[in-house]
Design an enzyme around this catalytic site. Structure first.
Site, PDB file in Angstrom:
ATOM      1  N   ARG A 187       4.241 -86.464  64.505  1.00 37.72           N
ATOM      2  CA  ARG A 187       4.297 -85.114  63.653  1.00 37.72           C
ATOM      3  C   ARG A 187       5.582 -85.086  62.461  1.00 37.72           C
ATOM      4  O   ARG A 187       6.303 -84.304  62.766  1.00 37.72           O
ATOM      5  CB  ARG A 187       4.553 -83.934  64.674  1.00 37.72           C
ATOM      6  CG  ARG A 187       3.585 -84.078  65.798  1.00 37.72           C
ATOM      7  CD  ARG A 187       2.153 -84.214  65.516  1.00 37.72           C
ATOM      8  NE  ARG A 187       1.412 -82.779  64.890  1.00 37.72           N
ATOM      9  CZ  ARG A 187       1.028 -81.830  65.628  1.00 37.72           C
ATOM     10  NH1 ARG A 187       0.946 -81.766  66.929  1.00 37.72           N
ATOM     11  NH2 ARG A 187       0.393 -80.816  65.049  1.00 37.72           N
ATOM     12  N   ARG A 239      -2.341 -72.116  75.054  1.00 36.36           N
ATOM     13  CA  ARG A 239      -1.565 -72.172  73.531  1.00 36.36           C
ATOM     14  C   ARG A 239      -2.738 -71.730  72.511  1.00 36.36           C
ATOM     15  O   ARG A 239      -2.462 -71.079  71.573  1.00 36.36           O
ATOM     16  CB  ARG A 239      -1.038 -73.551  73.317  1.00 36.36           C
ATOM     17  CG  ARG A 239       0.145 -73.834  74.261  1.00 36.36           C
ATOM     18  CD  ARG A 239       0.986 -74.761  73.698  1.00 36.36           C
ATOM     19  NE  ARG A 239       1.367 -74.556  72.184  1.00 36.36           N
ATOM     20  CZ  ARG A 239       2.035 -75.330  71.377  1.00 36.36           C
ATOM     21  NH1 ARG A 239       2.618 -76.461  72.155  1.00 36.36           N
ATOM     22  NH2 ARG A 239       2.365 -75.098  70.355  1.00 36.36           N
ATOM     23  N   CYS A 276       4.875 -85.114  69.552  1.00 32.24           N
ATOM     24  CA  CYS A 276       4.460 -84.506  70.772  1.00 32.24           C
ATOM     25  C   CYS A 276       3.561 -85.928  71.142  1.00 32.24           C
ATOM     26  O   CYS A 276       3.375 -86.688  70.619  1.00 32.24           O
ATOM     27  CB  CYS A 276       3.791 -83.380  70.424  1.00 32.24           C
ATOM     28  SG  CYS A 276       2.223 -83.669  69.355  1.00 32.24           S
ATOM     29  N   LYS A 312      -6.760 -69.776  66.049  1.00 32.21           N
ATOM     30  CA  LYS A 312      -5.484 -69.937  66.479  1.00 32.21           C
ATOM     31  C   LYS A 312      -4.735 -70.755  64.777  1.00 32.21           C
ATOM     32  O   LYS A 312      -3.787 -70.141  64.385  1.00 32.21           O
ATOM     33  CB  LYS A 312      -5.006 -71.050  67.283  1.00 32.21           C
ATOM     34  CG  LYS A 312      -3.666 -71.659  67.406  1.00 32.21           C
ATOM     35  CD  LYS A 312      -3.409 -72.704  68.380  1.00 32.21           C
ATOM     36  CE  LYS A 312      -3.847 -73.855  68.326  1.00 32.21           C
ATOM     37  NZ  LYS A 312      -3.021 -74.695  67.571  1.00 32.21           N
ATOM     38  N   ASN A 313      -5.359 -71.709  64.362  1.00 27.86           N
ATOM     39  CA  ASN A 313      -4.962 -72.222  63.231  1.00 27.86           C
ATOM     40  C   ASN A 313      -5.004 -71.777  61.945  1.00 27.86           C
ATOM     41  O   ASN A 313      -4.611 -71.974  60.979  1.00 27.86           O
ATOM     42  CB  ASN A 313      -5.410 -73.719  63.281  1.00 27.86           C
ATOM     43  CG  ASN A 313      -4.951 -74.508  64.614  1.00 27.86           C
ATOM     44  OD1 ASN A 313      -4.109 -74.267  65.043  1.00 27.86           O
ATOM     45  ND2 ASN A 313      -5.562 -75.859  64.634  1.00 27.86           N
ATOM     46  N   ASP A 334      -9.509 -82.319  66.530  1.00 25.85           N
ATOM     47  CA  ASP A 334      -9.313 -81.454  67.727  1.00 25.85           C
ATOM     48  C   ASP A 334     -10.732 -81.259  68.355  1.00 25.85           C
ATOM     49  O   ASP A 334     -10.491 -80.744  69.498  1.00 25.85           O
ATOM     50  CB  ASP A 334      -9.039 -80.071  66.889  1.00 25.85           C
ATOM     51  CG  ASP A 334      -7.511 -80.030  66.307  1.00 25.85           C
ATOM     52  OD1 ASP A 334      -7.274 -79.102  65.590  1.00 25.85           O
ATOM     53  OD2 ASP A 334      -7.048 -81.136  66.489  1.00 25.85           O
TER      54      ASP A 334
HETATM   55  C1  EPZ Z   1      -2.967 -78.993  61.800  1.00 29.04           C
HETATM   56  O1  EPZ Z   1      -1.631 -79.872  62.345  1.00 29.04           O
HETATM   57  C2  EPZ Z   1      -3.385 -78.429  62.983  1.00 29.04           C
HETATM   58  N1  EPZ Z   1      -2.474 -77.440  63.602  1.00 29.04           N
HETATM   59  C3  EPZ Z   1      -3.842 -79.414  64.199  1.00 29.04           C
HETATM   60  O2  EPZ Z   1      -4.328 -78.838  65.448  1.00 29.04           O
HETATM   61  C4  EPZ Z   1      -4.843 -80.347  63.768  1.00 29.04           C
HETATM   62  O3  EPZ Z   1      -5.120 -81.533  64.465  1.00 29.04           O
HETATM   63  C5  EPZ Z   1      -4.280 -81.045  62.397  1.00 29.04           C
HETATM   64  O4  EPZ Z   1      -3.835 -80.056  61.366  1.00 29.04           O
HETATM   65  C6  EPZ Z   1      -5.152 -81.932  61.706  1.00 29.04           C
HETATM   66  O5  EPZ Z   1      -6.545 -81.037  61.462  1.00 29.04           O
HETATM   67  C7  EPZ Z   1      -2.307 -76.337  63.263  1.00 29.04           C
HETATM   68  O6  EPZ Z   1      -2.973 -75.849  62.161  1.00 29.04           O
HETATM   69  C8  EPZ Z   1      -1.146 -75.462  63.947  1.00 29.04           C
HETATM   70  P1  EPZ Z   1      -1.284 -82.427  59.502  1.00 29.04           P
HETATM   71  P2  EPZ Z   1      -0.746 -80.467  61.212  1.00 29.04           P
HETATM   72  O7  EPZ Z   1      -0.023 -82.249  58.770  1.00 29.04           O
HETATM   73  O8  EPZ Z   1      -0.715 -79.545  60.007  1.00 29.04           O
HETATM   74  C9  EPZ Z   1       0.843 -86.729  58.901  1.00 29.04           C
HETATM   75  C10 EPZ Z   1      -4.684 -77.932  67.474  1.00 29.04           C
HETATM   76  O9  EPZ Z   1      -4.772 -78.575  68.701  1.00 29.04           O
HETATM   77  N2  EPZ Z   1       1.661 -86.086  58.270  1.00 29.04           N
HETATM   78  O10 EPZ Z   1      -2.703 -82.424  58.863  1.00 29.04           O
HETATM   79  O11 EPZ Z   1       0.474 -80.751  61.701  1.00 29.04           O
HETATM   80  C11 EPZ Z   1       0.553 -86.698  60.651  1.00 29.04           C
HETATM   81  O12 EPZ Z   1       1.366 -87.281  61.134  1.00 29.04           O
HETATM   82  C12 EPZ Z   1      -3.562 -78.713  66.747  1.00 29.04           C
HETATM   83  O13 EPZ Z   1      -4.901 -76.885  67.208  1.00 29.04           O
HETATM   84  C13 EPZ Z   1       2.739 -86.708  57.625  1.00 29.04           C
HETATM   85  O14 EPZ Z   1       2.803 -88.081  57.613  1.00 29.04           O
HETATM   86  O15 EPZ Z   1      -1.548 -81.793  60.811  1.00 29.04           O
HETATM   87  C14 EPZ Z   1      -0.997 -86.703  60.809  1.00 29.04           C
HETATM   88  O16 EPZ Z   1      -1.175 -88.225  60.930  1.00 29.04           O
HETATM   89  C15 EPZ Z   1      -3.310 -80.225  67.091  1.00 29.04           C
HETATM   90  N3  EPZ Z   1       3.710 -86.065  57.049  1.00 29.04           N
HETATM   91  C16 EPZ Z   1      -1.639 -86.281  59.550  1.00 29.04           C
HETATM   92  O17 EPZ Z   1      -0.598 -86.237  58.468  1.00 29.04           O
HETATM   93  C17 EPZ Z   1       3.889 -84.841  56.977  1.00 29.04           C
HETATM   94  O18 EPZ Z   1       4.567 -84.140  56.649  1.00 29.04           O
HETATM   95  C18 EPZ Z   1      -2.382 -84.960  59.625  1.00 29.04           C
HETATM   96  O19 EPZ Z   1      -1.344 -83.858  60.216  1.00 29.04           O
HETATM   97  C19 EPZ Z   1       2.898 -83.958  57.709  1.00 29.04           C
HETATM   98  C20 EPZ Z   1       1.721 -84.834  58.460  1.00 29.04           C
END
Ligand code: EPZ
Length: 415
Positions: free
Chosen positions: A121, A396, A116, A22-23, A304
């Site tokens: 996020r 999902r 969420c 998915k990701n 995850d």
């Molecule tokens: C991706 O989410 C995945 N989703 C998530 O999988 C996964 O848990 C996550 O990466 C971490 O590996 C998809 O790929 C669609 P991040 P993403 O930006 O990109 C902070 C699942 O179950 N952050 O790496 O949203 C954020 O709050 C899902 O498949 C900021 O502060 O994750 C978090 O604490 C759940 N500012 C950390 O970074 C930003 O602009 C990591 O988030 C962006 C993120």
């Protein structure tokens, strides 16, 4: 019809093939916006999130045909440049369309639903990267309005590792003028897959698989690509076999991406063997506890798989500690596990999982995608029958979690 009824105390035996990721699929689908002409994607998982992403692409003007797991996308015509609330509600990952739309059309209006159950996020790093590439961005009532006459390469340093922000920057940089360096970039396999897809379409990206990516703007051409298998689905089923016991084989598994989990499984005294793209796991003894795991960005232990590991550790022979460092509130599911008898102490950023003899089957509710999968594992491990509600969360990301577990000999069905 949004629940799964599960018979408890079952062990897993058999073989199951791992679905497309998915990701990896979501950013690659978004990347198709950058390419005039046909993009053909094989092994695309048939899940709620990819269906939603395909609807968004249609709104942007794409003509799409789907045959089984093969998706063909024609992006010659330009459609809407606005993705309103009703289209993106609940699909936060639509935000990566921002970089792709700016790269192709120089403008985008995307509603962003924000937080969420696992965390707030934020998207500040996405917007920081796009602004540094030359985009001008304003936000009105959760709607992001972005324009970019000409995206120009620059050096972007990410203060924290973000998968989505890295992907958005890549999507905006591949057609930009000049060279972009991304430092402290995400190394997640899903970022690597996006780079691999874009390079097969003519993009010039160096440093793939490292924390520093160098992207030189270049035109892109039509391409055929196969989505890699999903490491989190594979990890979910490996942990299910660890918790429920048994002897299973995963085929088409992304072995190289599971080292952190395979290490934890060996600490728990599970017998794991890998051969070509097959992973075998056999668990026929008590699970060893006393382990200490911290979730981290890749190649660390994946956040995850955190709910699934917690569930399995309820059965280990000693206290274990699990620290969550990626999302600030990824423990919403603990209440549901405690309804099944789990004994877990919550600290500020982590939990201590105390051993219990047996989880007890009952009615529980999924709080999010991966927590829902963890509750299915709990139902398979538990004594007595369980009903897991809000299975739409699980659908999902898991193409057929019921069919997959049935192939592994589990009695469960949708009701
Ligand atoms: C991706 O989410 C995945 N989703 C998530 O999988 C996964 O848990 C996550 O990466 C971490 O590996 C998809 O790929 C669609 P991040 P993403 O930006 O990109 C902070 C699942 O179950 N952050 O790496 O949203 C954020 O709050 C899902 O498949 C900021 O502060 O994750 C978090 O604490 C759940 N500012 C950390 O970074 C930003 O602009 C990591 O988030 C962006 C993120």
């Amino acid at each position: 019809m949004d629940s799964i009824r599960i018979t408890g105390k079952q062990s897993l035996y058999g073989e199951v093939e791992i679905q497309g990721s998915k990701n990896a699929a979501l950013p690659i689908l978004a990347a198709s916006v950058l390419i005039k002409g046909e993009v053909v994607l094989h092994n695309c998982p048939r899940i709620q999130d990819t269906r939603l992403m395909l609807q968004l692409l249609r709104r942007l003007g794409a003509r799409i045909t789907i045959e089984g797991h093969t998706v063909s996308i024609q992006n010659e015509e330009r459609g809407a440049i606005e993705l309103p609330k009703k289209d993106v509600q609940g699909m936060r990952s639509s935000i990566v369309l921002l970089g792709a739309m700016l790269g192709r059309y120089g403008e985008a209006v995307i509603y962003y639903p924000g937080g969420c159950v696992i965390g707030e996020r934020p998207i500040d790093l996405h917007l920081m990267a796009l602004q540094q590439l030359g985009a001008s961005i304003t936000i009105q009532d959760d709607c992001i309005i972005a324009t970019a006459k000409q995206l120009t390469g620059t050096h972007i340093h990410f203060p924290i590792v973000s998968v989505g922000a890295t992907q958005n920057a890549i999507l905006a940089a591949v057609l930009a003028k000049g060279t972009t360096v991304l430092s402290n970039a995400s190394r997640e396999p899903e970022v690597e897959a996006l780079c691999d897809f874009l390079r097969s379409a003519g993009a010039i990206i160096k440093g793939v698989g490292t924390r520093t990516l160098t992207i030189t703007g270049n035109s892109l051409h039509p391409v055929v690509y196969s989505i890699p298998p999903e490491r989190i689905v594979a990890g979910t089923y490996l942990l299910a076999a660890a918790g429920a016991g048994g002897d299973i084989c995963l085929t088409n598994a992304p072995i190289q991406e599971l080292n952190a989990l395979l290490h934890v499984l060996s600490l728990m005294d599970c017998f794991v063997r890998v051969k070509e793209q097959r992973i075998y796991i056999k668990t026929d003894r008590a699970l060893r506890g006393g382990i200490d795991v911290t979730t981290q960005a890749y190649p660390g232990f994946p956040t995850d798989l955190q709910p699934q590991l917690t569930t399995v550790l309820t059965k280990a022979d000693a206290d274990s500690y699990l620290k969550e460092t990626v999302f600030e509130q990824r423990f919403a599911y603990l209440g549901e596990l405690e309804k099944m008898g789990a004994n877990i102490t919550k600290q500020e950023h982590g939990i201590t999982i105390h051993p219990i003899a047996q989880l007890k089957g009952t009615v529980v509710e999924a709080t999010d995608l991966r927590a829902g999968a963890a509750l299915v594992i709990a139902g398979i491990m538990a004594e007595g029958e369980s009903l897991v509600k809000k299975v739409s969360f699980i659908e999902r990301g898991y193409e057929d979690i019921i069919g997959d577990f049935q192939k592994l000999g589990v009695t469960l069905f949708k009701e």
